[in-house]
Motif scaffolding. Structure first.
Motif, short mmCIF file in Angstrom:
data_model
loop_
_atom_site.label_atom_id
_atom_site.label_comp_id
_atom_site.label_asym_id
_atom_site.label_seq_id
_atom_site.Cartn_x
_atom_site.Cartn_y
_atom_site.Cartn_z
N ARG A 1 54.74 3.52 46.83
CA ARG A 1 54.37 2.27 47.49
C ARG A 1 55.64 1.43 47.62
O ARG A 1 56.29 1.12 46.63
N ALA A 2 56.00 1.08 48.84
CA ALA A 2 57.27 0.39 49.08
C ALA A 2 57.20 -1.07 48.65
O ALA A 2 56.18 -1.75 48.89
N GLU A 3 58.25 -1.57 48.03
CA GLU A 3 58.32 -2.98 47.66
C GLU A 3 58.53 -3.86 48.89
O GLU A 3 58.01 -4.97 48.97
N ASP A 4 59.28 -3.36 49.86
CA ASP A 4 59.57 -4.10 51.08
C ASP A 4 59.48 -3.12 52.25
O ASP A 4 60.30 -2.20 52.35
N ALA B 1 53.17 1.39 53.04
CA ALA B 1 53.96 0.22 53.44
C ALA B 1 53.46 -0.21 54.80
O ALA B 1 52.97 0.62 55.57
#
Length: 274
Positions: A61-64, A145
């Motif tokens: 899961r991408a932070e940004d 994302a």
């Protein structure tokens, strides 16, 4: 509802909740977009799905979503007898799914590529490798994302344009047998989907479209890329510094502006940068 039945129902719900996301909510990897890419880019050729030749690495899961790290890891060495001659990075959920097409030389040593990309929605990411025998191999991963392509730029646009084209080329040497290099380009990499928060107008597309890297006068790699690359694009790659010479990177953007940077490599050791 009887107490025992209620307990059984709650346990079943809990079991579903505790399932890893890969089992619980990943859609089929055989998407309509992927079918289209296979038909057009690869002309319907057979593609072997495995991690034995190439493997894609990306966050669960991408932070940004506007800066998602992704790596294409080769599982074979680059040798004249057998090597990866081309890599594709495919992002099914992006407006243009073919994010990069990279041609590599056997002299690269290893066909490892790292970069950062924008991701517009939950999607399958794929690395496709064509080996020197003409066979295609693919590795895929589902990435969570969204909103990365339309996210506003992280810096003031005028400031970003003032730094347009500034480049850094950094070499990390490993005992003279193999080296990793990182290319960094100051470029807003606008894709036409970002809205100016003051004027409320969309900023016209202006992005890096091609990267060429050579060492001692010989081409190491060429990368045709699109606006999926994040603002201030980065590309990390490998090469064999077996002789003295210049490592040179040339970047061409969608307005045909060209930027270059060189690093002198002497006998496998970093000598100086320009």
């Amino acid at each position: 509802m009887p107490l025992n039945s209620l307990r059984a129902l709650l346990c079943a719900c809990a079991a579903l909740w505790l399932l890893p996301a890969s089992a619980a909510d990943e859609p089929s990897s055989d998407t309509e977009v992927w079918q289209g890419v296979r038909a057009t880019v690869f002309a319907g050729r057979e593609i072997v799905e495995s991690n034995e030749v190439i493997e894609i690495e990306a966050p669960f899961r991408a932070e940004d979503a506007a800066v998602v790290p992704v790596a294409l890891r080769a599982r074979i060495d680059q040798t004249p007898q057998r090597h990866i001659r081309k890599l594709w990075l495919i992002i099914d959920g992006n407006p243009t799914p073919v994010a990069a097409a990279i041609t590599l030389s056997p002299e690269a040593g290893r066909a490892d590529i790292e970069t950062r990309v924008r991701v517009e929605q939950y999607t399958w990411m794929r690395a496709v490798a064509e080996t020197s025998d003409g066979k295609l191999h693919a590795s895929s991963k589902f990435v969570r994302a969204s909103g990365g392509c339309s996210a506003p730029a992280g810096k003031d646009f005028e400031e970003a344009m003032a730094r347009l084209g500034r480049m850094k080329l950094k070499v990390e040497n490993d005992a003279g047998s193999a080296a990793a290099a990182t290319l960094m380009v100051s470029h807003p990499n606008m894709n036409g989907m970002q809205m100016d928060q003051v004027t409320r107008h969309f900023t016209p597309a202006h992005f890096v479209r091609r990267i060429e890297v050579s060492y001692a006068g010989r081409t190491l790699l060429t990368a045709d890329v699109d606006f999926a690359l994040s603002e201030n694009p980065q590309l990390r790659f490998q090469f064999k510094p077996q002789e003295g010479g210049e490592l040179q990177a040339k970047v061409i953007d969608s307005k045909d502006l060209t930027f270059t940077q060189t690093v002198a490599v002497k006998g496998g050791a970093l000598a100086s940068s320009k």
